[in-house]
Design a protein around this motif. Structure first.
Motif, PDB file in Angstrom:
ATOM      1  N   LYS A   1     -47.598  31.191 -74.329  1.00 19.98           N
ATOM      2  CA  LYS A   1     -48.523  32.228 -73.846  1.00 19.98           C
ATOM      3  C   LYS A   1     -48.954  33.135 -74.994  1.00 19.98           C
ATOM      4  O   LYS A   1     -50.142  33.456 -75.129  1.00 19.98           O
ATOM      5  N   ALA A   2     -48.008  33.526 -75.844  1.00 16.14           N
ATOM      6  CA  ALA A   2     -48.314  34.418 -76.965  1.00 16.14           C
ATOM      7  C   ALA A   2     -49.269  33.769 -77.961  1.00 16.14           C
ATOM      8  O   ALA A   2     -50.092  34.456 -78.576  1.00 16.14           O
ATOM      9  N   LYS A   3     -49.180  32.458 -78.112  1.00 17.56           N
ATOM     10  CA  LYS A   3     -50.030  31.742 -79.064  1.00 17.56           C
ATOM     11  C   LYS A   3     -51.312  31.216 -78.406  1.00 17.56           C
ATOM     12  O   LYS A   3     -52.046  30.436 -78.991  1.00 17.56           O
ATOM     13  N   ASN A   4     -51.569  31.644 -77.181  1.00 17.24           N
ATOM     14  CA  ASN A   4     -52.780  31.302 -76.418  1.00 17.24           C
ATOM     15  C   ASN A   4     -52.884  29.826 -76.049  1.00 17.24           C
ATOM     16  O   ASN A   4     -53.973  29.340 -75.730  1.00 17.24           O
ATOM     17  N   CYS A   5     -51.787  29.102 -76.063  1.00 17.27           N
ATOM     18  CA  CYS A   5     -51.801  27.689 -75.657  1.00 17.27           C
ATOM     19  C   CYS A   5     -52.172  27.553 -74.176  1.00 17.27           C
ATOM     20  O   CYS A   5     -52.832  26.585 -73.782  1.00 17.27           O
TER      21      CYS A   5
END
Length: 103
Positions: A29-33
């Motif tokens: 989620k943090a890496k926008n995956c």
């Protein structure tokens, strides 16, 4: 006493696995995956469960998919290319290893 210790060890392993999975999902989620992928079900890209099924048992899956996460790729899942992602090699490996455990 041995039974109690066995139960405690088993419970700690179970909670550790859950924490590992939660940490990996948070990283995704943090890496926008999760903008393009869902765990179960196609979004823009394939679901993580579909990726895990496609690459199950392939020896080089972690290495090759980690490269795709970092550099991007196209043609495997259709016409929409996967863009490069701002992750370290360690983060890419961590994410791919997690994805490949999903069933």
């Amino acid at each position: 006493m041995k039974a109690l210790i066995s139960i405690m060890v088993g419970a700690s392993l179970l909670f550790s696995a859950s924490a590992f999975a939660a940490g990996e999902e948070d990283l995704a989620k943090a890496k926008n995956c999760m903008t393009c992928h869902k765990i179960d079900g196609k979004l823009i890209g394939p679901s993580y469960k579909d990726v895990a099924a496609k690459y199950a048992g392939q020896k080089d899956a972690v290495a090759s998919l980690s490269e795709k996460v970092m550099k991007g790729g196209s043609g495997v899942w259709g016409n929409v290319p996967m863009t490069p992602n701002n992750v370290t090699p360690e983060e890419a490996k961590q994410l791919v290893t997690w994805v490949l455990t999903l069933k």
